[in-house]
Design an enzyme around this catalytic site. Sequence first.
Site: not given
Ligand code: ADP
Ligand code: MG
Length: 891
Positions: A296-297, A299, A301, A343, A630, A634, A723, A727
């Site tokens: 017991v001591a 192991i 646990e 990003d 985001d 993605d 223990n 422990d």
């Molecule tokens: P990141 O977040 O990496 O900057 P996004 O996916 O937001 O890239 O945008 C990619 C590209 O899409 C931008 O560089 C821009 O040219 C275009 N873009 C971003 N937001 C908008 C929007 N609301 N309407 C039209 N074009 C957009």
């Molecule tokens: Mg963006």
Amino acid sequence: MEEKQESQKSRTYKQSITEVFKETKSTENGLSSADAAERLRTNGYNQLAEKKKKSSLQLFLETFKDAMVIVLLIVAVVQMVMGAYVESLVIFIVLLMNSVVSVIQTKKAEGSLEALKNLSAPDARVIRDGKEQTIAAKDLVVGDVFSLEAGDYVPADGRLLEASSLKVDEGMLTGESTSAEKEVTEIEGTVPVGDRVNMVHSGTIVTYGRAKVLVTAVAGQTEIGQVAGLLESTDEHKTPLQKGLDSFSKKLSLAILALSLVILGIQLARLFMGDQSGDMTESVVQAFMFAVAVAVAAIPEALQSIVTIVLSIGTKTMAKKNAIIRKLPAVETLGSTSIICTDKTGTLTQNKMTVVDYYLPNGETGDFNQEPSSWSLGEKRLVEINVLVNDAIIAEDGSKLGDPTEVALIDFSEANNQSYREIRETYPRQNELPFDSDRKLMSTVHEIDGERLLMTKGGPDIVFDRCDRVLLDGEVVPMTEALRQKYQEQNELFSTRALRVLAFGYKPLDQQEITFDDENGLIFAGLVAMIDPPREEVFQAIEEAHSAGIKTIMITGDHKTTAVAIAKEIGIFKEGDMALTGTELDELSEPQLVDVLKKVSVYARVSPENKIRIVRAWQTMGHISAMTGDGVNDAPALKQADIGIAMGTGTDVAKDAAAMVLTDDNFVSIVSAVEVGRNVFDNIKKSIAYLFAGNLGAIISIIFALIADWSNPFTALQLLFINLVNDSLPAIALGMEKGEPTIMKRQPRDPNAGIFTGNTLISVTYRGILIAVAVIVAQWLGMQHSAEMGVAMSFSTLIWCRTLQTMPARSNTQTALQAGFFSNQMVLLAMLVCAVLYSVTLIPGLREVFAIPAAFGLEQIMICIGLALGATVLMEATKLILVAFKKEGAE
Ligand code: ADP
Ligand code: MG
């Protein structure tokens, strides 16, 4: 009852919208807060019942299922029968306390996991009291009106009130792999769930477009709720470390059991071969009990719950640093991370965009004409597209809502004395194609001065490709190669200034309906350039990551030149580095990619698919990579990455796929989380090393006594008591140790190396031996007086060794004094508790039970503490010498 609900619910899609409003007692504008609260009270939360947790009592009873505990119980009963009431009572009490401690630990671990889950619970955007507000999805009630957009999980079943280009992935409900298109319509006759296009269903995912929805069913009444039995997720993922420890503990336990059997065998053999005077039954029971107590001591646990507790302490610290852990294994993986793919916009930069420049096809740039009545057609069109192909709004209280890029565009209009609201009201939107990060475009349809126009904004390179005409000085002329060249150059010019550039186009349109094919044959109308300054702390965080052996890579949808300009500014892009666009990446073969991979620090104009490829490439090279994201698209990359990181402002889908969510979207939080992750692993290692060194010390002294033919250095009861005392508390306190000063100076941990690397093993053995030596010397000193005194001395010394050992266990590189003697108050508290518990054994009346003879007094206690202190000081001194050696070696 069930029947009736079923039939009413499945009618919803067939009813007219007025009927549905009547049935749900709601309107277009949703409910009042009071009404919603009332409904919530009567009908309950919008959540599926979860599997019932084990109660404390259940957990408590379960601790008695353990084989060792059962044997001890039997021993206690036998002792009782034999008349040793006090001994058996104390065994019962110690067992009871052991179980209580174990239940408290399990509950604590569970509680912090629960708190974690609540931190990442889904939201819903509802209209209550006529205002849009965000509430927890579980507070939704029938009759609520909520909005949906791409990337949202649908939080309840509902009827569509408005929908634009809405597409929903209903795979989990229908098995259909393509997204279903949804629209506001009436349906006649009975159709299956998959064809109820005027409804959305809880648990499905919005992949495109947006909608306004009236809740018609929540919780168990939803379609998914009906099949909920299947969905009960038992989300109890064990981390790799926990799994490793599981199998290790099993092997260790078997070894210890074997050892106890050997000890039992030897003792029994000696009993029967020796002179058989005295009470044989008594002696046999004693031998038996001792063997069990050793098991017991020794192991460990408590290991599992200690690891869980330390992990959850780590997640709490991370939450304070804005990183919410959604999957517990991530805490460990973070410590091994060697690549962070991040990003740009919002994570490395502030996402506070401001338009600083613009460009019209005729070359006009710099200062915009601030008098709307004297605008040229070109200027007028630019501002119109700015404001109309745009979802951002300025609320009545002046706060700005929406995508920062779009907020910047309406700000631009307002700064030039043109109310954005006025334009939007004059030219209402007839249709739209929302922005997505694959297309990098957004388009809307409006009627302007009697002409229906499709207006588009997006990435310049993409828009240029789709324009065949130009609005030049009020005239529409063909786009020539020379013109296109000129605009490209202007785009580059802006981009080298680290500006984010958007391009605008439009074209007359006959019909109101549009598809992605219509985003072609456009008339180019100009560019707008905005700055998005880097976050202040980011430069330092990238430095810190670098010295911790972690490479930071920027992955952005933005233009390459812009991306590189910013990457240089913040130290991601260094001399000799490369930048690739998504298209360039697509052209590389796998071996070609592997060749350049280490040099590329910026990927621009990437699609979500590109992200997966980048992560995979790093993984095949044996790296542990973190990836941020985001959007809806993605999610696959976030799942593929070793650590998927979603933005707090990101979509539900991204968050759900991620292992970690950044509440502040900040890159700096990723680096802080890595630091905490490294420390958690260190601390778990420290706890385990502490436990094992103590156990090893005990085992060595038992074996030594056996070989030297001394009496057992501890009684069974003493072992059980140790223990209990040593422990749990000190081990947990060690889990709260702050990081070593070198924590972000060393390379990432090899993910395949287990917890027992060579150094740990050596230090555990060394400390175990020191403890054993102290105990053996104590027993020998005591034996000069009597055998009983020997046992009392070795018992006391072991407790003191294990208690004082908490200090050296706090750090591998520093002595307790260097780390700050008072810097972990939990350790001090734990040691104090140990000391107090020890003194319990000296209380008259209990002394006998703990086999402490009357002659054992202050002098003996001082000797025991002195021996333990000696061992502890040696542990610390060795650390100092080793560190000094290492330094010399390094120099
Ligand atoms: P990141 O977040 O990496 O900057 P996004 O996916 O937001 O890239 O945008 C990619 C590209 O899409 C931008 O560089 C821009 O040219 C275009 N873009 C971003 N937001 C908008 C929007 N609301 N309407 C039209 N074009 C957009
Ligand atoms: Mg963006």
